[in-house]
Design an enzyme around this catalytic site. Structure first.
Site: not given
Length: 619
Positions: A124, A423-424, A500
């Site tokens: 133990f 947009h692009e 953006d």
């Protein structure tokens, strides 16, 4: 019950069983074979019995007869009265002998019980000690122990030859290697090697790799630990770990201690919400003392890495602690090519792959970015069941790393496709026309994994050490191009340009407050330095300008944005025919390259093989 507890009880049961088995074996005599008295008497009458040995018990008339037959067979007979059986045996004239009465075993009666108790107690004791060393109790006792990992000599295989793209940084650190190899050369002339080296730079630039390479090159022990490993919820633990780490380093001197992300423990004291954290400040104080206090730590070089040198405590940055500060920057085009060669060693490349071109078109990429780029390309090749990487794999990887994987299966209405196309196209026209921001590499209206409905990818052709006012103005104009195209064509605007607008506003405000690029405000820095209080800034951080100046700054920012908006709109209106042709082509093909886009201007430029690092996209 946890696993370790069950193991203890299992061991205990096994030991008890072994002891009981030993006692039982020690008390047993010759086993009984089912021999009866009637059978014994018949054998005596027939003359089969040769010898009989009588074994009486100590306190009772009972005992046993050990019978040896004439054929050599041995039998045992247990009887209730050995005296009566002795007279019977002698009547038949059989050779008979009587053994002495057995005495008590001192071992079984005295020694064995004590031995059992001692063995159980020792068992133990040993098990509890082992549990304390490795279980919960051990953790409580080992809180103050250093958690630094130690690499000794040959365990560290990384050398400076394996670090690419950091030529000047390696030259600065070569002195450290020379001192660790030959300290006498420096001490002879009265030189003192730097006690600390602070590596600062953006994430992924190779700070940790550089520290490992220095230890591997010098072939000395290398302790590595993270700044967050010092601080715990218990006060005093961090300081104890610092002491233990330096004590361990002294035993392995000369050596290197590397603290990664040192800003976790070395932030400026007395700042933040409610003042400083007592435990963190105690840890920092102990680190300051160990690096340059009353103690002597000769032969120990402390290296640290951080990307937030601005929030470190001034005491740790002074000479005598971190004597040398080395900025590890993103690699230039030659450095990127060297890094790509290192990461391509174990990747079979196709004949069409040109690492030099990839290096030229990945401006701003760090070493980690380049490694990730080639890894994603290799994954693409594996998914196509190919044993080598092609240029097309690298193109796909760049889009995936930069803006997210394309979502070709996403269902989008024709109206939204048309809005995204114009947009692009607005972004792309400005990228092409303005001299400092282009040229265009790819324009797409295919949605991506980062929520963008489309993207416009430019092609930076050179590294830029600093930005000019004209370049920043053009960046703002390009950011506003998508919004302008929507307004021109549809006489309406969408939310797609929100990112953006945010980008353009941020650039314009920095031009006014940080870079002194405003004629009305003047060459004065009005930047609020509004870093969060939780990372080392004071809570009551006052502005360095008045409310009147704040209003002037806002008006100047608006003036810059409005002026850029007007200029960009004029350019797009001038090329409105290209705007329509580009949008139409995008609606047909969804993605166009540089040659196809520039063909809309009736001008052709040789198309490079690789995309750049900057992207204009629609949310």
């Amino acid at each position: 019950m946890n696993k370790s507890g069950r193991s203890i009880y299992l061991y205990f049961v096994v030991i008890i069983c072994l002891l009981l088995f030993t006692v039982w074996v020690g008390t047993q005599r010759v086993p009984n074979s089912g021999y009866t008295r009637g059978e014994f008497e018949r054998q005596m009458e027939s003359g089969e019995v040769a010898v009989v040995t009588i074994c009486p018990n100590k306190d009772t008339p009972a005992g046993s007869l050990e019978v040896i037959l004439k054929n050599g067979e041995e039998r045992v007979l247990y009887v209730t009265d050995v005296t009566q059986m002795e007279s019977v045996v002698r009547e038949y004239g059989i050779d008979c002998s009587v053994e002495s009465v057995p005495e008590e075993s001192w071992f079984l009666n005295s020694v064995l019980p004590i031995l059992i108790v001692v063995v159980v107690c020792v068992f133990f004791f040993v098990m509890m000690n082992s549990q304390n060393a490795g279980g919960g109790g051990g953790k409580m006792m080992n809180f103050g122990k250093s958690r630094a990992r130690l690499l000794i000599g040959g365990e560290n295989k990384i050398t400076l030859e394996e670090v690419a793209g950091l030529k000047e940084e390696k030259e600065e650190l070569q002195e450290i290697v020379e001192f660790l190899k030959e300290p006498g050369k420096f001490t002879k002339v009265g030189a003192r090697i730097p006690k600390g080296v602070l590596l600062e730079g953006a994430p992924g630039t190779g700070k940790t790799l550089l520290a490992k390479a220095i230890a591997g090159e010098a072939n000395v022990p290398f302790f590595s630990i993270s700044g967050s490993d010092f601080v715990e919820m218990f006060v005093g633990v961090g300081a104890s770990r610092v002491r233990d780490m330096f004590a361990e380093a002294k035993r392995h001197a000369p050596c290197i201690i590397f603290i990664d992300e040192i800003d976790a423990v070395a932030r400026r004291r007395g700042t933040g919400m409610g003042g400083g954290h007592d435990e963190r400040e105690q840890t920092l104080n102990q680190l300051l003392v160990e690096m340059d206090g009353f103690g002597v730590n000769e032969g120990i070089i402390v290296m640290a890495a951080t990307n937030r040198v601005d929030i470190l405590d001034p005491a740790i940055l002074r000479p005598g602690r971190f004597d040398r500060k080395i900025t590890v920057v993103s690699p230039d085009v030659r450095g990127r090519e060297d890094i790509l060669k290192v990461h391509a060693k174990n990747k079979p490349l196709g004949d069409d792959v040109d690492l030099q071109q990839i290096a030229q078109t990945t401006a701003g990429f760090t070493g980690a970015d380049l490694e990730n780029l080639l890894n994603e390309a290799a994954i693409n090749a594996a998914m196509d069941k190919r044993a080598f990487v092609r240029q097309e794999d690298i193109k796909k990887a760049f889009i995936k790393v930069g803006i997210g994987a394309e979502k070709k299966s996403r269902i989008i209405s024709e109206k939204e496709k048309k809005i995204t196309a114009y947009h692009e196209a607005g972004h792309a026209i400005l990228f092409h026309v303005l001299p400092d921001v282009g040229p265009v590499y790819t324009v797409s209206i295919i949605p991506t994994g980062l929520g963008a409905a489309g993207y416009t990818m430019p092609l930076p052709e050179k590294d830029e050490m600093f930005l000019t006012k004209g370049k920043m103005i053009e960046d703002i104009m390009v950011s506003l191009g998508g919004r302008i195209a929507e307004e021109i064509i549809f006489d309406d605007i969408t939310t797609g340009a929100s990112s953006d607008i945010k980008k353009a506003t941020k650039v314009a405000r920095r031009m006014v407050t940080r870079y002194g690029m405003s004629d009305n405000i003047g060459v004065i820095n009005y930047d609020d330095d509004d870093d969060e209080v939780f990372i080392g800034r004071d809570l009551a951080h006052a502005k360095n300008h008045s409310e009147l100046v704040s209003g002037e700054i806002d008006r100047e920012v608006k003036t810059i944005i409005d002026d850029c908006y007007k200029k960009a709109k004029d350019i797009i209106m001038e090329h409105e025919d290209v705007l329509h042709k580009c949008a139409k082509l995008l609606l047909e093909k969804e993605k166009i390259n540089r040659a196809e886009f520039e063909g809309l201007f009736d001008t052709y430029y040789p198309q490079p093989e690789e995309p750049g690092a900057r992207v204009g996209e629609t949310e």
